[in-house]
Design a protein around this motif. Structure first.
Motif: not given
Length: 161
Positions: A42-46, A48-57
Motif C-alpha cells: 500500500n504505497s501512497l507514492g505508487i 499517486n503516480q498511477e492516478e497521475r498517469l491515468e489522468r495524464e493519459e
C-alpha cells in the motif's frame, strides 16, 4: 580464447568492485536478497503516480493551464489561463529516437549519431511546452505554468474562448 579473456576480465572487475566497496561475496548476496524482498502493498507514492498517469493519459481530459510571467515584479505572476483538452507536452520531444547507431564494416566501429527530428531537421530541440485548447488551437509557450484538472481560485483572464 577471446571469450576466456573477457570472462576473466569480468570476474576481476566483480572481485575489484566487491573489494573496493568492502563487501564480501556473501554480504553482496545478502544485500541483493534483502533488496528483492522489499515489497510495498500500500504505497501512497505508487498510488499517486498511477492516478497521475491515468489522468495524464486521458485524451479527453479537460485541464486548466495558468501561464506565469517571467517578468520580475509583475503586477500578477499569473498572466492568464487556457482551458485545454489532453495534456501539456514538452516541445522538444519527438516520436523517433534522437540518436541512431551507425556501424561501418564491423560491429567494433559503431558510433551513435544524431538522427533527424520528426520534421526532418537537425539541431537543437525546441524549448518550452505545447498543448491544444479545448477549441483545438495549438499553443506553444516557454513560460512556466501551473496545470490543474479543475479551475483554481485565481482571478485572471481566460486567454482563449
Amino acid at each position: 580464447m577471446r571469450s576466456r579473456i573477457t570472462a576473466a576480465i569480468a570476474s576481476l572487475a566483480v572481485i575489484a568492485a566487491l573489494a573496493l566497496t568492502g563487501c564480501t561475496s556473501s554480504e553482496y548476496d545478502q544485500r541483493r536478497d534483502d533488496q528483492n524482498s522489499v515489497t510495498l502493498d500500500n504505497s501512497l507514492g505508487i498510488s499517486n503516480q498511477e492516478e497521475r498517469l491515468e489522468r495524464e493519459e486521458d485524451p479527453n481530459a479537460i485541464r486548466y493551464v495558468y501561464l506565469m510571467s517571467k517578468t520580475a515584479g509583475a503586477e500578477s505572476p499569473i498572466v492568464g489561463y487556457y482551458v485545454i483538452k489532453g495534456k501539456v507536452s514538452p516541445a522538444g520531444t519527438q516520436l523517433a529516437p534522437e540518436q541512431e547507431i551507425i556501424c561501418r564494416s564491423t560491429a567494433e566501429s559503431c558510433q551513435a549519431v544524431d538522427s533527424a527530428k520528426d520534421d526532418g531537421t537537425y539541431g537543437a530541440s525546441d524549448e518550452g511546452s505545447f498543448f491544444f485548447t479545448s477549441d483545438g488551437v495549438l499553443v506553444e509557450t516557454t513560460l512556466d505554468y501551473i496545470q490543474s484538472d479543475a479551475p483554481l481560485a485565481i482571478d485572471v483572464p481566460r486567454l482563449s474562448e
